[in-house]
Design a protein around this motif. Structure first.
Motif, short mmCIF file in Angstrom:
data_model
loop_
_atom_site.label_atom_id
_atom_site.label_comp_id
_atom_site.label_asym_id
_atom_site.label_seq_id
_atom_site.Cartn_x
_atom_site.Cartn_y
_atom_site.Cartn_z
N ARG A 62 0.84 -1.19 0.00
CA ARG A 62 0.00 0.00 0.00
C ARG A 62 0.88 1.25 0.00
O ARG A 62 2.02 1.22 0.44
CB ARG A 62 -0.91 0.03 1.23
CG ARG A 62 -1.86 -1.15 1.34
CD ARG A 62 -2.58 -1.12 2.69
NE ARG A 62 -3.54 -2.18 2.84
CZ ARG A 62 -3.25 -3.40 3.29
NH1 ARG A 62 -2.01 -3.70 3.62
NH2 ARG A 62 -4.19 -4.31 3.42
N SER A 63 0.30 2.35 -0.45
CA SER A 63 0.98 3.64 -0.35
C SER A 63 0.58 4.31 0.96
O SER A 63 -0.28 3.81 1.70
CB SER A 63 0.60 4.54 -1.53
OG SER A 63 -0.76 4.96 -1.40
N GLN B 277 -3.42 5.64 1.35
CA GLN B 277 -4.26 4.51 0.96
C GLN B 277 -4.69 3.75 2.20
O GLN B 277 -3.93 3.57 3.14
CB GLN B 277 -3.46 3.59 0.03
CG GLN B 277 -4.18 2.34 -0.43
CD GLN B 277 -3.34 1.53 -1.41
OE1 GLN B 277 -2.27 1.94 -1.83
NE2 GLN B 277 -3.84 0.37 -1.79
N ASP C 245 -2.87 9.94 -5.27
CA ASP C 245 -1.82 9.20 -5.97
C ASP C 245 -0.44 9.50 -5.40
O ASP C 245 0.57 9.21 -6.04
CB ASP C 245 -1.85 9.54 -7.47
CG ASP C 245 -3.06 8.95 -8.17
OD1 ASP C 245 -3.70 8.05 -7.58
OD2 ASP C 245 -3.37 9.38 -9.30
N TYR D 12 2.20 -1.21 -6.16
CA TYR D 12 1.01 -1.00 -5.35
C TYR D 12 -0.10 -2.01 -5.66
O TYR D 12 -0.31 -2.41 -6.80
CB TYR D 12 0.48 0.42 -5.58
CG TYR D 12 1.44 1.51 -5.19
CD1 TYR D 12 2.03 1.53 -3.93
CD2 TYR D 12 1.77 2.52 -6.09
CE1 TYR D 12 2.92 2.53 -3.57
CE2 TYR D 12 2.66 3.53 -5.74
CZ TYR D 12 3.23 3.53 -4.47
OH TYR D 12 4.12 4.51 -4.12
N ARG E 83 0.86 6.06 -9.47
CA ARG E 83 0.67 4.74 -8.86
C ARG E 83 1.07 3.61 -9.82
O ARG E 83 1.38 2.50 -9.38
CB ARG E 83 -0.79 4.54 -8.43
CG ARG E 83 -1.17 5.35 -7.21
CD ARG E 83 -2.56 4.99 -6.71
NE ARG E 83 -2.67 3.60 -6.34
CZ ARG E 83 -2.35 3.11 -5.13
NH1 ARG E 83 -1.88 3.92 -4.19
NH2 ARG E 83 -2.50 1.83 -4.88
N THR F 204 -8.03 -1.03 -0.07
CA THR F 204 -8.18 -0.72 -1.50
C THR F 204 -8.70 0.69 -1.74
O THR F 204 -8.90 1.09 -2.89
CB THR F 204 -9.16 -1.72 -2.16
OG1 THR F 204 -10.43 -1.63 -1.51
CG2 THR F 204 -8.63 -3.15 -2.07
N ILE G 114 -8.11 4.43 -2.17
CA ILE G 114 -6.97 5.28 -2.51
C ILE G 114 -7.41 6.74 -2.40
O ILE G 114 -8.29 7.18 -3.14
CB ILE G 114 -6.46 4.96 -3.93
CG1 ILE G 114 -6.02 3.48 -4.00
CG2 ILE G 114 -5.32 5.88 -4.32
CD1 ILE G 114 -5.89 2.96 -5.39
N ASP H 160 2.56 9.15 -2.34
CA ASP H 160 3.08 8.19 -1.36
C ASP H 160 4.23 8.86 -0.61
O ASP H 160 5.38 8.82 -1.04
CB ASP H 160 3.56 6.92 -2.07
CG ASP H 160 3.99 5.84 -1.08
OD1 ASP H 160 3.97 6.11 0.14
OD2 ASP H 160 4.36 4.74 -1.53
#
Length: 400
Positions: A291-292, A295, A303, A367, A314, A298, A300, A305
């Protein structure tokens, strides 16, 4: 570690989503036992859970292979005869959908279509169901990937006030340290028409089993009644309603924490496991999904990180710079990623950007859920049935 007075070892999916994840956790316990780091304050194993549902659900019996002892106690507490046949885990559920053995899928939150491996195959399996039902606080892709008929049942979030006949209700949660406490929503519900999860489950049960003697509506009026039944059915939940209202809640008893070992010898026992060769074949890399920062599972939120210095991107793969150089891949150049499953089948992603990163040679990372398409359904651990999301064998080449 050798000089430390006491130590805690923590881990998460990065260790468990491998073929030999179970053996790895056992080796962690071996390491802790070597210096007596078990059963005393400030020491021990600490598996990290994503949120309270993961820990608490299993504690409260969400298990596709429950023991006869648990089922016997459940039968006595609830006045029912529960099914004795084993259920299905994620991989087996998808396979059963493909065989046409599952007519109805009910998702209590979550995002099954994107959280499971082998995304196209999972989505096709869901579409083969007669009915899919999603009980949710927010929309996600699983609401669009559905059976021949579909229901979306919005429910109260845990932060919202849950008004029932006996007043505002609270729910119990368990954290990673096995501490159980009450959670009370404080916000006004987004809509006066929203129902709570217990109310929705009770309503479905009454509609499907109109002659059931279980007092579904009575349970929903006052969640203390649910907890009273849990106290009868679950080991360690005795006097539940009183103990969960203590200032810090209560800790579920763990025998090993008290140096009580449920082993044939009655003592802590070391385990041994073979050391298989897991180094990828020449030209292959071991890819792990993750995962970032921005996030949640699932979901998000952006975009970006911040963990890894990534902005507005991503569709990338993190690689060791030497691996990139060996393959003729420039920084931020587009690449094609192809996985090879145990059964020889292949899956590909095209046009991802290669990002040099401080990662060991022979490894790569990207990701989830975007990269779940690379993990075949057949690639799951023979020890735990966990999808091997952290050891996907891939080749990475400059984009064609």
């Amino acid at each position: 570690y050798g000089d430390a007075d006491r130590s805690i070892v923590s881990w998460c999916l990065g260790l468990t989503q491998h073929e030999h994840g179970v053996d790895t956790v056992r080796e962690i316990v071996n390491l802790l036992l070597l210096r007596g780091n078990l059963g005393r304050e400030g020491a021990g194993p600490s598996p990290v859970r994503g949120h309270s549902n993961v820990q608490g659900n299993r504690t409260c019996g969400i298990d596709h292979r429950p023991t006869d002892a648990f089922l016997d106690r459940l039968a006595e507490a609830c006045g029912i005869e529960p099914p004795r046949a084993h259920g299905l885990d994620t991989v087996r559920t998808i396979e059963a959908m493909e065989r046409g053995e599952i007519d109805v899928f009910v998702g209590m939150g979550g995002n099954f279509a994107l959280a499971a491996p082998d995304t196209p195959r999972t989505c096709a399996a869901l579409r083969g169901c007669d009915l899919t039902v999603q009980v949710s606080t927010k929309l996600n892709r699983s609401h669009l990937v559905h059976g021949r008929q579909a229901l979306i049942l919005p429910c109260l979030g845990r932060t919202e006030k849950d008004h029932q006949r006996k007043g505002v209700q609270s729910t119990s949660v368990e954290d990673s340290m096995s501490m159980v406490h009450l959670s009370l929503g404080m916000k006004r519900p987004a809509s006066p028409h929203l129902l709570s999860e217990p109310a929705i489950v009770a309503g479905m049960a009454r509609a499907a089993l109109p002659d059931s003697p279980t007092p579904w509506e009575w349970y929903v009026e006052d969640y203390d009644r649910i907890r009273d039944t849990m106290a009868k059915a679950l080991d360690g939940f005795e006097d539940f309603n009183r103990r969960v209202r203590l200032p810090l809640g209560f800790r579920i008893r763990q025998p090993a924490r008290e140096l009580v070992f449920l082993t044939p010898s009655g003592r802590a026992e070391f385990s041994a496991a073979p050391l298989p060769d897991v180094v990828p074949e020449p030209g292959m890399l071991a890819l792990g999904t993750m995962r970032s920062h921005d996030q949640w599972n699932t979901t998000i939120y952006s975009d970006n990180d911040r963990y890894r210095g990534i902005k507005n991107l991503r569709t990338l793969v993190f690689m060791n710079r030497a691996d990139m150089r060996e393959r003729g891949i420039a920084d931020m150049a587009p690449v094609d990623i192809t996985s090879t499953a145990r059964d020889g089948s292949r899956r590909s992603l095209h046009g991802y950007l290669a990002v040099p990163y401080d990662i060991p040679r022979g490894c790569a990372a990207g990701y989830m859920p975007e990269m779940n398409v690379l993990c075949a359904l057949v690639d799951h651990s023979t020890q735990s049935d966990q999808p091997i999301m952290k050891h996907v064998k891939v080749t990475i080449e400059p984009a064609a």
